[in-house]
Enzyme design. Sequence first.
Site, PDB file in Angstrom:
ATOM      1  N   SER A  96       0.788  -1.236   0.000  1.00  0.00           N
ATOM      2  CA  SER A  96       0.000   0.000   0.000  1.00  0.00           C
ATOM      3  C   SER A  96       0.815   1.277   0.000  1.00  0.00           C
ATOM      4  O   SER A  96       0.237   2.365  -0.115  1.00  0.00           O
ATOM      5  CB  SER A  96      -0.963   0.004   1.185  1.00  0.00           C
ATOM      6  OG  SER A  96      -2.050  -0.841   0.915  1.00  0.00           O
ATOM      7  N   ALA A 141     -14.346  -9.577  -1.625  1.00  0.00           N
ATOM      8  CA  ALA A 141     -15.145 -10.327  -2.596  1.00  0.00           C
ATOM      9  C   ALA A 141     -14.749 -11.800  -2.586  1.00  0.00           C
ATOM     10  O   ALA A 141     -13.590 -12.149  -2.310  1.00  0.00           O
ATOM     11  CB  ALA A 141     -14.958  -9.747  -3.992  1.00  0.00           C
ATOM     12  N   TYR A 143     -10.209   2.685   6.041  1.00  0.00           N
ATOM     13  CA  TYR A 143      -9.125   2.374   5.107  1.00  0.00           C
ATOM     14  C   TYR A 143      -9.581   1.268   4.157  1.00  0.00           C
ATOM     15  O   TYR A 143     -10.099   0.244   4.596  1.00  0.00           O
ATOM     16  CB  TYR A 143      -7.893   1.923   5.893  1.00  0.00           C
ATOM     17  CG  TYR A 143      -6.692   1.698   5.027  1.00  0.00           C
ATOM     18  CD1 TYR A 143      -5.819   2.745   4.744  1.00  0.00           C
ATOM     19  CD2 TYR A 143      -6.432   0.456   4.460  1.00  0.00           C
ATOM     20  CE1 TYR A 143      -4.714   2.552   3.939  1.00  0.00           C
ATOM     21  CE2 TYR A 143      -5.344   0.253   3.657  1.00  0.00           C
ATOM     22  CZ  TYR A 143      -4.485   1.303   3.393  1.00  0.00           C
ATOM     23  OH  TYR A 143      -3.402   1.114   2.587  1.00  0.00           O
ATOM     24  N   ASN A 174      -9.032  -0.482  -0.002  1.00  0.00           N
ATOM     25  CA  ASN A 174      -8.320  -0.556  -1.277  1.00  0.00           C
ATOM     26  C   ASN A 174      -9.143  -0.105  -2.464  1.00  0.00           C
ATOM     27  O   ASN A 174      -8.596   0.347  -3.473  1.00  0.00           O
ATOM     28  CB  ASN A 174      -7.834  -1.992  -1.496  1.00  0.00           C
ATOM     29  CG  ASN A 174      -6.782  -2.398  -0.502  1.00  0.00           C
ATOM     30  OD1 ASN A 174      -5.675  -1.881  -0.505  1.00  0.00           O
ATOM     31  ND2 ASN A 174      -7.124  -3.315   0.392  1.00  0.00           N
ATOM     32  N   GLY A 200       2.768  -0.651   3.932  1.00  0.00           N
ATOM     33  CA  GLY A 200       2.094  -1.488   2.959  1.00  0.00           C
ATOM     34  C   GLY A 200       2.093  -2.952   3.330  1.00  0.00           C
ATOM     35  O   GLY A 200       3.037  -3.451   3.955  1.00  0.00           O
ATOM     36  N   THR A 201       1.016  -3.634   2.956  1.00  0.00           N
ATOM     37  CA  THR A 201       0.897  -5.072   3.130  1.00  0.00           C
ATOM     38  C   THR A 201       0.405  -5.673   1.828  1.00  0.00           C
ATOM     39  O   THR A 201      -0.549  -5.192   1.233  1.00  0.00           O
ATOM     40  CB  THR A 201      -0.095  -5.419   4.249  1.00  0.00           C
ATOM     41  OG1 THR A 201       0.327  -4.796   5.460  1.00  0.00           O
ATOM     42  CG2 THR A 201      -0.168  -6.927   4.465  1.00  0.00           C
TER      43      THR A 201
END
Length: 370
Positions: free
Chosen positions: A84, A145, A183, A185, A326-327
């Site tokens: 990220s 999803a 948060y 994506n 970031g991950t």
Amino acid sequence: MAVVTAVAAGALAAGALAPSAAFASGKPDTVQQSLNALVKDDGLPAALASVKGRDGRTRTYTAGTGNLATGAKPPVDGQIRAGSNTKTFTAVVVLQLVAEGKIGLDEPVETYLPGLLRGDGIDGHTITVRQLLQHTSGLPEYMAAPALADFIPIQFRYFEPRELLDGALAQKAHFAPGTSFEYNNTNYLVAGLLVQKVTGRPVGEEITKRVIDRIGLRHTYFPTPGDTTVHEAHPHGYLSLPDAPPVDYTDMDTSMAWAAGAVVSTNTDLNTFFTALLGGRLLPPAQLAQMRTTVPADPLGPGVRYGLGLQSRPLSCGGLAWGHGGTIVGYRSRGAVTDDGRAANITVTTVPSDDAAHHMSTALDTALCH
């Protein structure tokens, strides 16, 4: 990326700990000790760091095993999947386009991507560009999803951005735009589509031209479609599974992360990027000020606030550190810079447990404060 369902495995074979790269005198080094503990106590395969201190010197560190199959040590300042941290690169491009008069921060997404955002409680007329970058849009998380529930079968699967977005739009909006922070994506998936619509070019090309090449990040790139490898010397990244050996996830198709998390970099390049950004080399003063205008982001940690693709966090030694982190499957990074020129970035090679993640945050504070 922020949402990864893997849990950290128990103590992995860590190998020998690398000696401190910082002090030839043998003086105990708190950063090296922190990395050693992440490997020995938290069971992470490897940990790497790059730290620029008050003296302006950059010191690099490694601990653990860079390849569990061969036992090789991690390469010094090896390339990592930056997850990220990509969001900040994407936000910079959007804000450059704002400065050029091609995007309005408070314009609805509908202005640029008509008809794209539609769903249960979702309407592109009511979500602004600022709310995307600030995670206040209320859009649901595409990583939730069903197609992304199991990482094993999709390691090398290519996803079109629209396919990912459809997985988000099939869910209900989480809240009315502008009323909360979450948060997410999906916000940066849409921001990537926005960049492409306005420029007529792939978002990876715009990031490369406008950010990576502009400030000379020689070990950073946005993978092109179909590129599943890490190009330079790197530690391997692992998907940790309960009651099973870790899965080598170094090579992967990062289309699942795209504008939210696909960038490959190094700890030192990430320090250079955030230092250049905060130093005004990538954005005009007005857009940098907007980026640094923050809202409370307590889910990201005590005292953390979020701007436009940029986080601030209080330091134990006083003041704020600015960065992102970031991950992505196989890697987690935590990093930040200070207004007086200090910088640190730490990466581990599996998604850590909550305890280990807290230890990473403490290690970052230690690196910036000592």
